[in-house]
Every structure is written in structure tokens, then in C-alpha cells.
Design a protein around this motif. Structure first.
Motif, PDB file in Angstrom:
ATOM      1  N   PRO A 177       0.819  -1.205   0.000  1.00  0.00           N
ATOM      2  CA  PRO A 177       0.000   0.000   0.000  1.00  0.00           C
ATOM      3  C   PRO A 177       0.854   1.257   0.000  1.00  0.00           C
ATOM      4  O   PRO A 177       2.007   1.247   0.439  1.00  0.00           O
ATOM      5  CB  PRO A 177      -0.782  -0.108   1.309  1.00  0.00           C
ATOM      6  N   TYR A 178       0.293   2.336  -0.484  1.00  0.00           N
ATOM      7  CA  TYR A 178       0.873   3.669  -0.416  1.00  0.00           C
ATOM      8  C   TYR A 178      -0.277   4.661  -0.487  1.00  0.00           C
ATOM      9  O   TYR A 178      -1.427   4.270  -0.681  1.00  0.00           O
ATOM     10  CB  TYR A 178       1.917   3.911  -1.516  1.00  0.00           C
ATOM     11  N   TYR A 179       0.026   5.921  -0.301  1.00  0.00           N
ATOM     12  CA  TYR A 179      -1.013   6.948  -0.273  1.00  0.00           C
ATOM     13  C   TYR A 179      -0.949   7.826  -1.512  1.00  0.00           C
ATOM     14  O   TYR A 179       0.128   8.084  -2.054  1.00  0.00           O
ATOM     15  CB  TYR A 179      -0.902   7.804   0.990  1.00  0.00           C
ATOM     16  N   VAL A 180      -2.127   8.264  -1.927  1.00  0.00           N
ATOM     17  CA  VAL A 180      -2.278   9.103  -3.109  1.00  0.00           C
ATOM     18  C   VAL A 180      -3.053  10.351  -2.700  1.00  0.00           C
ATOM     19  O   VAL A 180      -4.113  10.244  -2.071  1.00  0.00           O
ATOM     20  CB  VAL A 180      -3.055   8.355  -4.213  1.00  0.00           C
ATOM     21  N   ALA A 181      -2.532  11.523  -3.034  1.00  0.00           N
ATOM     22  CA  ALA A 181      -3.228  12.789  -2.806  1.00  0.00           C
ATOM     23  C   ALA A 181      -3.556  13.378  -4.172  1.00  0.00           C
ATOM     24  O   ALA A 181      -2.652  13.625  -4.974  1.00  0.00           O
ATOM     25  CB  ALA A 181      -2.358  13.745  -2.003  1.00  0.00           C
ATOM     26  N   VAL A 182      -4.842  13.564  -4.448  1.00  0.00           N
ATOM     27  CA  VAL A 182      -5.298  14.111  -5.734  1.00  0.00           C
ATOM     28  C   VAL A 182      -5.775  15.534  -5.478  1.00  0.00           C
ATOM     29  O   VAL A 182      -6.769  15.752  -4.773  1.00  0.00           O
ATOM     30  CB  VAL A 182      -6.442  13.258  -6.326  1.00  0.00           C
ATOM     31  N   PHE A 183      -5.063  16.495  -6.048  1.00  0.00           N
ATOM     32  CA  PHE A 183      -5.348  17.915  -5.866  1.00  0.00           C
ATOM     33  C   PHE A 183      -5.840  18.473  -7.196  1.00  0.00           C
ATOM     34  O   PHE A 183      -5.075  18.554  -8.158  1.00  0.00           O
ATOM     35  CB  PHE A 183      -4.072  18.621  -5.403  1.00  0.00           C
ATOM     36  N   SER A 184      -7.124  18.811  -7.259  1.00  0.00           N
ATOM     37  CA  SER A 184      -7.743  19.338  -8.480  1.00  0.00           C
ATOM     38  C   SER A 184      -8.049  20.814  -8.268  1.00  0.00           C
ATOM     39  O   SER A 184      -8.603  21.186  -7.225  1.00  0.00           O
ATOM     40  CB  SER A 184      -9.041  18.591  -8.794  1.00  0.00           C
TER      41      SER A 184
ATOM     42  N   GLU B 247       3.918  14.711   6.951  1.00  0.00           N
ATOM     43  CA  GLU B 247       5.073  15.612   6.943  1.00  0.00           C
ATOM     44  C   GLU B 247       4.920  16.670   5.860  1.00  0.00           C
ATOM     45  O   GLU B 247       5.198  17.848   6.082  1.00  0.00           O
ATOM     46  CB  GLU B 247       6.380  14.832   6.743  1.00  0.00           C
ATOM     47  N   TRP B 248       4.450  16.273   4.680  1.00  0.00           N
ATOM     48  CA  TRP B 248       4.253  17.232   3.595  1.00  0.00           C
ATOM     49  C   TRP B 248       3.114  18.199   3.929  1.00  0.00           C
ATOM     50  O   TRP B 248       3.230  19.403   3.744  1.00  0.00           O
ATOM     51  CB  TRP B 248       3.986  16.510   2.281  1.00  0.00           C
ATOM     52  N   ARG B 249       2.020  17.676   4.428  1.00  0.00           N
ATOM     53  CA  ARG B 249       0.852  18.502   4.735  1.00  0.00           C
ATOM     54  C   ARG B 249       1.182  19.563   5.775  1.00  0.00           C
ATOM     55  O   ARG B 249       0.652  20.676   5.727  1.00  0.00           O
ATOM     56  CB  ARG B 249      -0.286  17.609   5.233  1.00  0.00           C
ATOM     57  N   THR B 250       2.069  19.259   6.709  1.00  0.00           N
ATOM     58  CA  THR B 250       2.367  20.175   7.810  1.00  0.00           C
ATOM     59  C   THR B 250       3.652  20.974   7.606  1.00  0.00           C
ATOM     60  O   THR B 250       4.021  21.768   8.476  1.00  0.00           O
ATOM     61  CB  THR B 250       2.442  19.407   9.143  1.00  0.00           C
ATOM     62  N   ASN B 251       4.322  20.814   6.478  1.00  0.00           N
ATOM     63  CA  ASN B 251       5.535  21.574   6.192  1.00  0.00           C
ATOM     64  C   ASN B 251       5.221  23.078   6.219  1.00  0.00           C
ATOM     65  O   ASN B 251       4.237  23.523   5.617  1.00  0.00           O
ATOM     66  CB  ASN B 251       6.087  21.162   4.824  1.00  0.00           C
ATOM     67  N   VAL B 252       6.039  23.850   6.905  1.00  0.00           N
ATOM     68  CA  VAL B 252       5.784  25.277   7.101  1.00  0.00           C
ATOM     69  C   VAL B 252       5.698  26.031   5.776  1.00  0.00           C
ATOM     70  O   VAL B 252       4.777  26.840   5.571  1.00  0.00           O
ATOM     71  CB  VAL B 252       6.862  25.897   8.022  1.00  0.00           C
ATOM     72  N   GLU B 253       6.625  25.801   4.867  1.00  0.00           N
ATOM     73  CA  GLU B 253       6.577  26.487   3.565  1.00  0.00           C
ATOM     74  C   GLU B 253       5.360  26.057   2.759  1.00  0.00           C
ATOM     75  O   GLU B 253       4.742  26.873   2.079  1.00  0.00           O
ATOM     76  CB  GLU B 253       7.849  26.215   2.765  1.00  0.00           C
TER      77      GLU B 253
ATOM     78  N   LEU C  16       7.096   9.561  -3.291  1.00  0.00           N
ATOM     79  CA  LEU C  16       7.364   8.638  -4.394  1.00  0.00           C
ATOM     80  C   LEU C  16       7.350   9.297  -5.761  1.00  0.00           C
ATOM     81  O   LEU C  16       8.029   8.841  -6.674  1.00  0.00           O
ATOM     82  CB  LEU C  16       6.336   7.501  -4.377  1.00  0.00           C
ATOM     83  N   GLY C  17       6.555  10.347  -5.930  1.00  0.00           N
ATOM     84  CA  GLY C  17       6.489  11.004  -7.233  1.00  0.00           C
ATOM     85  C   GLY C  17       5.211  11.793  -7.388  1.00  0.00           C
ATOM     86  O   GLY C  17       4.377  11.852  -6.482  1.00  0.00           O
ATOM     87  N   MET C  18       5.068  12.383  -8.588  1.00  0.00           N
ATOM     88  CA  MET C  18       3.954  13.278  -8.833  1.00  0.00           C
ATOM     89  C   MET C  18       3.605  13.269 -10.321  1.00  0.00           C
ATOM     90  O   MET C  18       4.501  13.254 -11.169  1.00  0.00           O
ATOM     91  CB  MET C  18       4.383  14.682  -8.399  1.00  0.00           C
ATOM     92  N   ASP C  19       2.312  13.259 -10.623  1.00  0.00           N
ATOM     93  CA  ASP C  19       1.807  13.404 -11.990  1.00  0.00           C
ATOM     94  C   ASP C  19       0.996  14.689 -12.061  1.00  0.00           C
ATOM     95  O   ASP C  19       0.348  15.070 -11.078  1.00  0.00           O
ATOM     96  CB  ASP C  19       0.874  12.236 -12.363  1.00  0.00           C
TER      97      ASP C  19
ATOM     98  N   VAL D 231      -1.426  14.699  -8.912  1.00  0.00           N
ATOM     99  CA  VAL D 231      -1.529  13.486  -8.115  1.00  0.00           C
ATOM    100  C   VAL D 231      -0.151  13.227  -7.507  1.00  0.00           C
ATOM    101  O   VAL D 231       0.823  13.081  -8.235  1.00  0.00           O
ATOM    102  CB  VAL D 231      -1.981  12.276  -8.959  1.00  0.00           C
ATOM    103  N   SER D 232      -0.104  13.208  -6.178  1.00  0.00           N
ATOM    104  CA  SER D 232       1.152  12.967  -5.470  1.00  0.00           C
ATOM    105  C   SER D 232       1.078  11.624  -4.769  1.00  0.00           C
ATOM    106  O   SER D 232       0.027  11.234  -4.261  1.00  0.00           O
ATOM    107  CB  SER D 232       1.396  14.063  -4.433  1.00  0.00           C
ATOM    108  N   TYR D 233       2.205  10.929  -4.742  1.00  0.00           N
ATOM    109  CA  TYR D 233       2.279   9.577  -4.195  1.00  0.00           C
ATOM    110  C   TYR D 233       3.252   9.556  -3.015  1.00  0.00           C
ATOM    111  O   TYR D 233       4.366  10.085  -3.124  1.00  0.00           O
ATOM    112  CB  TYR D 233       2.764   8.603  -5.270  1.00  0.00           C
ATOM    113  N   PHE D 234       2.800   8.950  -1.914  1.00  0.00           N
ATOM    114  CA  PHE D 234       3.602   8.883  -0.692  1.00  0.00           C
ATOM    115  C   PHE D 234       3.607   7.458  -0.162  1.00  0.00           C
ATOM    116  O   PHE D 234       2.582   6.784  -0.167  1.00  0.00           O
ATOM    117  CB  PHE D 234       3.023   9.822   0.377  1.00  0.00           C
ATOM    118  N   ARG D 235       4.749   6.995   0.320  1.00  0.00           N
ATOM    119  CA  ARG D 235       4.904   5.629   0.808  1.00  0.00           C
ATOM    120  C   ARG D 235       3.982   5.329   1.982  1.00  0.00           C
ATOM    121  O   ARG D 235       3.426   4.248   2.092  1.00  0.00           O
ATOM    122  CB  ARG D 235       6.380   5.392   1.196  1.00  0.00           C
ATOM    123  N   ASP D 236       3.801   6.302   2.892  1.00  0.00           N
ATOM    124  CA  ASP D 236       2.996   6.032   4.084  1.00  0.00           C
ATOM    125  C   ASP D 236       2.329   7.316   4.574  1.00  0.00           C
ATOM    126  O   ASP D 236       2.595   8.408   4.065  1.00  0.00           O
ATOM    127  CB  ASP D 236       3.845   5.400   5.186  1.00  0.00           C
TER     128      ASP D 236
END
Length: 126
Positions: A18-25, A79-85, A53-56, A68-73
Motif C-alpha cells: 500500500p501507499y497513499y495518493v493525494a489528488v489535488f484538483s 510531513e508534507w501537509r504540515t511543512n511550514v513552507e 514517491l512522485g507526482m503526476d 496526483v502525489s504519491y507517498f509511501r505512508d
């Protein structure tokens, strides 16, 4: 997110689930001041997240953008969602760049890919 016309066109590879997918439209506003620079910075910054993992990306002629961004877990996604920048860029997006957006996060349970045999060969220089 950015224009990579010199890069080969190919989707992100199929990863072992499994891995996670974030779809931002998105639909953007006419005000795009500093968008390209911020977008490029976010693309560079997310690559430093352990588990990224990558991005389309895709953009329709009518103005709908999909990333579409892909994350291992889940930890990598958090970590990405809460990054200050990234948080500051999100605020700027809501204030200036986006008419509307949706974000869908899902856990991928199945993944596979296909690559045509002749696509594996390097094109000859002409």
C-alpha cells in the motif's frame, strides 16, 4: 505543476502497495503573481520528504488542473501537509491563485503499469 517540456512524458511508475495518493484538483484565478516560482519551490521541497514517491500533473484546455502525489505512508503525507513552507503556499493559494480546489487522499491497494515495447527503446537523434 511546472512546465517540463524537455522531460520525457511518462506517468509515475506503479509502486508496491500500500501507499497513499493525494489528488489535488484546481481551477485557478486570473491572478497568478508568483505562482510559477512558488510552484517550482513546492516541487523541489516535496522531493525532500522521506517517503515521497512522485507526482503526476495534467491540465485541461478549460483550466482544470490535476496533481496526483504519491507517498509511501501516512507519515510522509503528514510531513508534507504540515511543512511550514507548504502551509504558507496553501494560504497564498486560497488568497490569490485558486478559484476552487478539491483534495482527495486515498490509500492505494492495487497498482500496475504498462509500457509498450518500442517505448523502451531510446529514440535516435535526428
Amino acid at each position: 505543476m511546472s512546465n517540463h517540456s524537455e522531460a520525457p512524458v511518462a506517468p509515475v511508475e506503479a509502486y508496491e502497495p500500500p501507499y497513499y495518493v493525494a489528488v489535488f484538483s484546481t481551477v485557478r484565478t486570473p491572478n497568478q503573481n508568483d505562482y510559477s516560482e512558488t510552484n517550482a519551490r513546492m516541487e523541489d521541497l516535496v522531493k525532500d520528504v522521506p517517503g515521497f514517491l512522485g507526482m503526476d500533473h495534467a491540465q485541461t484546455p478549460g483550466g482544470l488542473g490535476i496533481t496526483v502525489s504519491y507517498f509511501r505512508d501516512a507519515d510522509a503525507l503528514t510531513e508534507w501537509r504540515t511543512n511550514v513552507e507548504h502551509r504558507a503556499a496553501q494560504e497564498r493559494g486560497r488568497a490569490d491563485w485558486y478559484q476552487s480546489y478539491t483534495l482527495h487522499v486515498a490509500k492505494a491497494e492495487r497498482s500496475h503499469g504498462f509500457l509498450r515495447a518500442e517505448a523502451r527503446q531510446s529514440p535516435t537523434a535526428g
